[in-house]
Design a protein around this motif. Structure first.
Motif, PDB file in Angstrom:
ATOM      1  N   ARG A 121      37.280  46.880  47.526  1.00 26.93           N
ATOM      2  CA  ARG A 121      36.804  45.834  46.759  1.00 26.93           C
ATOM      3  C   ARG A 121      37.135  45.679  45.428  1.00 26.93           C
ATOM      4  NH1 ARG A 121      31.322  45.380  50.612  1.00 26.93           N
ATOM      5  NH2 ARG A 121      32.223  44.186  51.990  1.00 26.93           N
ATOM      6  N   LYS A 125      39.275  43.015  43.059  1.00 23.50           N
ATOM      7  CA  LYS A 125      38.217  41.969  42.657  1.00 23.50           C
ATOM      8  C   LYS A 125      38.849  41.140  41.803  1.00 23.50           C
ATOM      9  CE  LYS A 125      36.505  44.898  38.939  1.00 23.50           C
ATOM     10  NZ  LYS A 125      36.078  45.959  38.640  1.00 23.50           N
ATOM     11  N   PHE A 141      36.947  41.386  52.366  1.00 23.43           N
ATOM     12  CA  PHE A 141      36.887  40.122  51.602  1.00 23.43           C
ATOM     13  C   PHE A 141      36.739  38.793  52.484  1.00 23.43           C
ATOM     14  CE2 PHE A 141      39.664  42.762  48.653  1.00 23.43           C
ATOM     15  CZ  PHE A 141      38.685  42.561  47.616  1.00 23.43           C
ATOM     16  N   ALA A 144      38.176  35.629  51.363  1.00 19.66           N
ATOM     17  CA  ALA A 144      39.435  35.397  50.896  1.00 19.66           C
ATOM     18  C   ALA A 144      39.888  34.161  51.005  1.00 19.66           C
ATOM     19  CB  ALA A 144      40.124  36.657  51.887  1.00 19.66           C
TER      20      ALA A 144
END
Ligand code: DC
Length: 229
Positions: A121, A125, A141, A144
């Motif tokens: 992550r 990010k 995610f 996403a």
């Protein structure tokens, strides 16, 4: 233009990393190979005698995690990604059959996953990334922008892996590779912690009979549309 997070999940040796690297290079994105992180932890555990015939010494691995520094580079010109374990280039070692045989049990462990997911992550990010793995669209995610779930027939996957290893000068039989792939698929998709599964909003790509070029032609319009949204 929007900097997307592209998640590519799927079975072992589906060509996820080749596809992800090409996407990253084309769009000047960062490529992140989450499987390599689990492989690096596995290599460390093998080197330190934490994995033996008796199994994994989970307590020792847990307390060792803070001593494992994983870093990586990606060169879009050569499509080469290099992983480092405490500063040492371990790219070749993490692809060995020995690591492949032990990585699924290591990646089942909750405390290992927690640490890897946090790293992943952090690395992704800012967006502008393509990350491949097993739980990227479901756990790492879930928000996403684009999620792809890749699959291909086991025979085709084993053959691709065989040729890939052969090219690197690593000896292994086709049978041994296929057995390893099937075992990993089973562990990866039936484990309790973040099993491999298709996210409800993922698009399936079966590339059994597709060239890389055809896969790129398939994904390009999807990416372009999202970048402009
Ligand atoms: O993608 P790969 O074959 O290099 O991954 C090695 C192993 O790591 C795979 O058998 C399962 C595990 N893995 C995982 O559990 N979660 C991920 N996001 C990526 C890989």
């Amino acid at each position: 233009m929007k900097k997307l997070i592209i998640a590519i999940d799927g079975y072992s040796s589906c060509g996820k990393s080749t596809f992800a690297k090409h996407i990253a290079a084309r769009y000047h994105y960062l490529y992140i190979d989450s499987g390599a992180m689990y492989r690096t932890v596995t290599l460390y555990a093998l080197q330190q005698g934490i994995i033996t015939e008796q199994g994994i010494d989970e307590e020792k691995l847990k307390s060792s995690l803070e001593h494992i520094d994983i870093s990586f580079t990606f060169d879009p010109a050569t499509l080469q990604s290099i992983h480092f374990l405490n500063g040492e280039n371990v790219e070749e070692k993490i692809r060995s059959i020995e690591v492949s045989q032990h990585v699924s049990p290591v990646s089942k462990l909750k405390f290992v996953r927690e640490k890897m997911v946090a790293l992943q992550r952090e690395a992704g990010k800012e967006g502008g990334i393509v990350m491949d793995g097993r739980d990227i669209g479901t756990v790492v995610f879930p928000e996403a922008d684009l999620k792809i779930f890749m699959t291909a027939s086991p025979e085709i996957r084993a053959r691709r892996r065989y040729l890939e290893l052969k090219e690197k000068g690593i000896e292994a039989s086709l049978e041994e590779i296929k057995k390893n792939l099937m075992e990993r698929d089973l562990i990866d998709s039936t484990r309790e912690e973040s099993p491999l599964r298709q996210a409800s909003d993922a698009i399936v790509l079966d590339n059994s009979h597709m060239t890389l070029e055809q896969q790129m032609e398939w994904i390009d319009p999807l990416i372009r549309k999202l970048m402009q949204s």
